[in-house]
Design a protein around this motif. Structure first.
Motif, PDB file in Angstrom:
ATOM      1  N   ALA A 181       0.786  -1.195  -0.005  1.00  0.00           N
ATOM      2  CA  ALA A 181      -0.029   0.084  -0.168  1.00  0.00           C
ATOM      3  C   ALA A 181       0.861   1.111  -0.071  1.00  0.00           C
ATOM      4  N   PHE A 182       0.586   2.011  -0.903  1.00  0.00           N
ATOM      5  CA  PHE A 182       1.476   3.233  -1.346  1.00  0.00           C
ATOM      6  C   PHE A 182       0.710   4.261  -1.247  1.00  0.00           C
ATOM      7  N   ILE A 183       1.354   5.241  -0.321  1.00  0.00           N
ATOM      8  CA  ILE A 183       0.524   6.758  -0.255  1.00  0.00           C
ATOM      9  C   ILE A 183       1.633   7.599  -0.669  1.00  0.00           C
ATOM     10  N   GLY A 184       1.496   8.229  -1.789  1.00  0.00           N
ATOM     11  CA  GLY A 184       2.510   9.212  -2.267  1.00  0.00           C
ATOM     12  C   GLY A 184       2.156  10.514  -1.950  1.00  0.00           C
ATOM     13  N   GLY A 185       2.058  10.809  -0.809  1.00  0.00           N
ATOM     14  CA  GLY A 185       2.074  12.365  -0.198  1.00  0.00           C
ATOM     15  C   GLY A 185       0.860  13.036  -0.251  1.00  0.00           C
ATOM     16  N   GLY A 186      -0.152  12.311  -0.413  1.00  0.00           N
ATOM     17  CA  GLY A 186      -1.569  12.644  -0.434  1.00  0.00           C
ATOM     18  C   GLY A 186      -2.274  12.606   1.251  1.00  0.00           C
ATOM     19  N   ARG A 187      -3.434  13.272   1.259  1.00  0.00           N
ATOM     20  CA  ARG A 187      -3.966  13.543   2.661  1.00  0.00           C
ATOM     21  C   ARG A 187      -5.483  12.560   2.675  1.00  0.00           C
ATOM     22  N   ASP A 188      -5.835  12.412   3.761  1.00  0.00           N
ATOM     23  CA  ASP A 188      -7.027  11.959   4.130  1.00  0.00           C
ATOM     24  C   ASP A 188      -7.319  10.428   3.315  1.00  0.00           C
ATOM     25  N   ASN A 189      -6.234   9.438   3.390  1.00  0.00           N
ATOM     26  CA  ASN A 189      -6.274   8.506   2.897  1.00  0.00           C
ATOM     27  C   ASN A 189      -6.164   7.416   4.128  1.00  0.00           C
ATOM     28  N   VAL A 190      -6.929   6.161   4.030  1.00  0.00           N
ATOM     29  CA  VAL A 190      -7.034   5.580   5.221  1.00  0.00           C
ATOM     30  C   VAL A 190      -6.837   4.161   4.840  1.00  0.00           C
ATOM     31  N   VAL A 191      -5.758   3.580   5.652  1.00  0.00           N
ATOM     32  CA  VAL A 191      -5.318   2.239   5.300  1.00  0.00           C
ATOM     33  C   VAL A 191      -5.712   1.280   6.616  1.00  0.00           C
ATOM     34  N   ASP A 192      -6.821   0.372   6.521  1.00  0.00           N
ATOM     35  CA  ASP A 192      -7.034  -0.169   7.890  1.00  0.00           C
ATOM     36  C   ASP A 192      -7.785  -1.632   7.544  1.00  0.00           C
ATOM     37  N   ASN A 193      -7.354  -2.274   8.438  1.00  0.00           N
ATOM     38  CA  ASN A 193      -7.674  -3.639   8.750  1.00  0.00           C
ATOM     39  C   ASN A 193      -7.388  -4.779   7.607  1.00  0.00           C
ATOM     40  N   ASN A 194      -6.121  -4.523   7.018  1.00  0.00           N
ATOM     41  CA  ASN A 194      -5.604  -5.186   5.845  1.00  0.00           C
ATOM     42  C   ASN A 194      -4.622  -6.117   6.604  1.00  0.00           C
ATOM     43  N   LEU A 195      -4.285  -7.312   5.495  1.00  0.00           N
ATOM     44  CA  LEU A 195      -3.399  -8.317   6.035  1.00  0.00           C
ATOM     45  C   LEU A 195      -2.339  -8.315   5.153  1.00  0.00           C
ATOM     46  N   HIS A 204       4.212   2.294   2.269  1.00  0.00           N
ATOM     47  CA  HIS A 204       4.714   3.394   2.309  1.00  0.00           C
ATOM     48  C   HIS A 204       4.310   4.612   2.387  1.00  0.00           C
ATOM     49  N   ILE A 205       4.542   5.513   2.973  1.00  0.00           N
ATOM     50  CA  ILE A 205       3.795   7.107   3.093  1.00  0.00           C
ATOM     51  C   ILE A 205       5.111   8.133   3.053  1.00  0.00           C
ATOM     52  N   ASP A 206       4.972   9.084   2.319  1.00  0.00           N
ATOM     53  CA  ASP A 206       5.782   9.913   2.018  1.00  0.00           C
ATOM     54  C   ASP A 206       5.394  11.356   1.870  1.00  0.00           C
ATOM     55  N   ALA A 207       6.165  12.154   2.114  1.00  0.00           N
ATOM     56  CA  ALA A 207       5.724  13.791   2.022  1.00  0.00           C
ATOM     57  C   ALA A 207       6.220  14.666   0.838  1.00  0.00           C
ATOM     58  N   ARG A 208       6.260  13.784  -0.204  1.00  0.00           N
ATOM     59  CA  ARG A 208       6.915  14.200  -1.442  1.00  0.00           C
ATOM     60  C   ARG A 208       6.301  15.695  -2.007  1.00  0.00           C
ATOM     61  N   GLY A 209       5.157  16.128  -1.421  1.00  0.00           N
ATOM     62  CA  GLY A 209       4.489  17.558  -1.817  1.00  0.00           C
ATOM     63  C   GLY A 209       5.652  18.399  -0.885  1.00  0.00           C
ATOM     64  N   MET A 210       6.103  18.139  -0.057  1.00  0.00           N
ATOM     65  CA  MET A 210       7.095  19.120   0.599  1.00  0.00           C
ATOM     66  C   MET A 210       8.468  19.111   0.143  1.00  0.00           C
ATOM     67  N   GLY A 211       8.586  18.392  -0.747  1.00  0.00           N
ATOM     68  CA  GLY A 211       9.951  18.097  -1.270  1.00  0.00           C
ATOM     69  C   GLY A 211      10.119  18.222  -2.689  1.00  0.00           C
ATOM     70  N   TRP A 212      10.603  17.033  -3.324  1.00  0.00           N
ATOM     71  CA  TRP A 212      11.145  17.206  -4.750  1.00  0.00           C
ATOM     72  C   TRP A 212       9.840  17.211  -5.680  1.00  0.00           C
ATOM     73  N   SER A 213       8.400  17.225  -5.207  1.00  0.00           N
ATOM     74  CA  SER A 213       7.372  17.148  -6.228  1.00  0.00           C
ATOM     75  C   SER A 213       6.672  18.311  -5.771  1.00  0.00           C
ATOM     76  N   HIS A 214       6.980  19.359  -5.088  1.00  0.00           N
ATOM     77  CA  HIS A 214       6.533  20.560  -4.521  1.00  0.00           C
ATOM     78  C   HIS A 214       6.007  21.639  -5.671  1.00  0.00           C
ATOM     79  N   GLU A 215       6.870  21.811  -6.440  1.00  0.00           N
ATOM     80  CA  GLU A 215       6.306  22.698  -7.546  1.00  0.00           C
ATOM     81  C   GLU A 215       5.224  22.358  -8.219  1.00  0.00           C
TER      82      GLU A 215
END
Length: 255
Positions: A181-195, A204-215
């Motif tokens: 499950a890959f969260i590429g810098g977005g918000r309000d995503n829910v990852v719940d009760n998975n196996l 994987h979760i990142d803050a790419r909008g604060m860095g390389w993809s900000h512009e």
């Protein structure tokens, strides 16, 4: 309205197997689809501005060995518009993605996906990206397994790319899927009760909008958001997280 392609074999097509564009309550069920030049089933309908669902569906289909001619961006299931259901489909053996979705309020459930993305590494079995307004998606109770990318060097199970926001990934089973499950810098995503079994990493979760993809995010994505009437009463009630987004560090992965 209310047309159905049922219990058909569609094979050896130059491009897609079935395309439904517009209308409402149309679907594809119980079909065997393989050896297509491009993708499998393409569904589009509903009205995003008014959040009116089309209620199109793809249910209980077996889609495999597709995208023989065009090797990327040709999914087994392509969903766009508003209010589409994809359920109980078996998808496998493809060079790129299984499900490509955009729009609002789609339901993807009880699908089994394996052996896809075998010619790519920066790809996902389920994929969406780069839009704040495409909200309300449910990805639940799917079984994803044996998805490891080109030369086994990794790829993604469910890929919410480049600040895609507001999807719920619930109750899925992942087995031998890299970056399940890959969260590429977005918000309000829910990852719940998975196996997660033998997935590295499971999440994987990142803050790419604060860095390389900000512009790119802060210049491109406000335009697509403002193309929708997201401040009206309907959108405010359905997606309250959108109302103050542009004034709340929009590139930050909040929520």
């Amino acid at each position: 309205t209310s047309n159905e392609v049922a219990a058909c074999t569609v094979r050896n097509t130059g491009v897609h197997a079935v395309r439904i564009s517009g209308g409402k309550d149309n679907g594809v069920t119980g079909c065997d689809i393989y050896d297509t030049g491009n993708g499998g089933i393409i569904l589009d309908g509903g009205d995003r501005a008014t959040l009116t669902p089309c209620n199109h569906y793809a249910v209980n289909n077996h889609i495999h060995h597709y995208a023989r001619w065009t090797r990327i961006l040709q999914p087994a299931l392509g969903l766009s518009g508003c209010g589409i259901r994809a359920a109980h489909n078996l998808i496998h053996d493809a060079p790129h993605m299984a499900v490509l979705f955009s729009g609002n309020d789609h339901l993807m459930e009880y699908n089994e996906v394996h052996s896809v993305c075998y010619e790519n590494n920066d790809s996902g079995a389920f994929y969406a990206g780069r839009n704040w307004s495409m909200r309300g998606h449910q990805i639940r109770h799917n079984y994803l397994h044996h998805i490891s990318g080109f030369e086994g060097k990794g790829c993604v199970g469910i890929y919410l790319d480049d600040s895609f926001s507001s999807a719920t990934i619930y109750g899925n089973v992942f087995f031998d899927v890299t970056a399940a499950a890959f969260i590429g810098g977005g918000r309000d995503n829910v990852v719940d009760n998975n196996l997660f079994v033998e997935c590295n990493p499971a999440l994987h979760i990142d803050a790419r909008g604060m860095g390389w993809s900000h512009e790119s995010i802060t210049t491109d994505m406000p335009r697509s958001l403002c193309a929708m009437p997201y401040t009206n009463a309907l959108w405010k009630a359905r997606y309250p997280g959108l109302q103050n987004l542009l004034g709340d560090e929009p590139a930050a992965p909040k929520g």
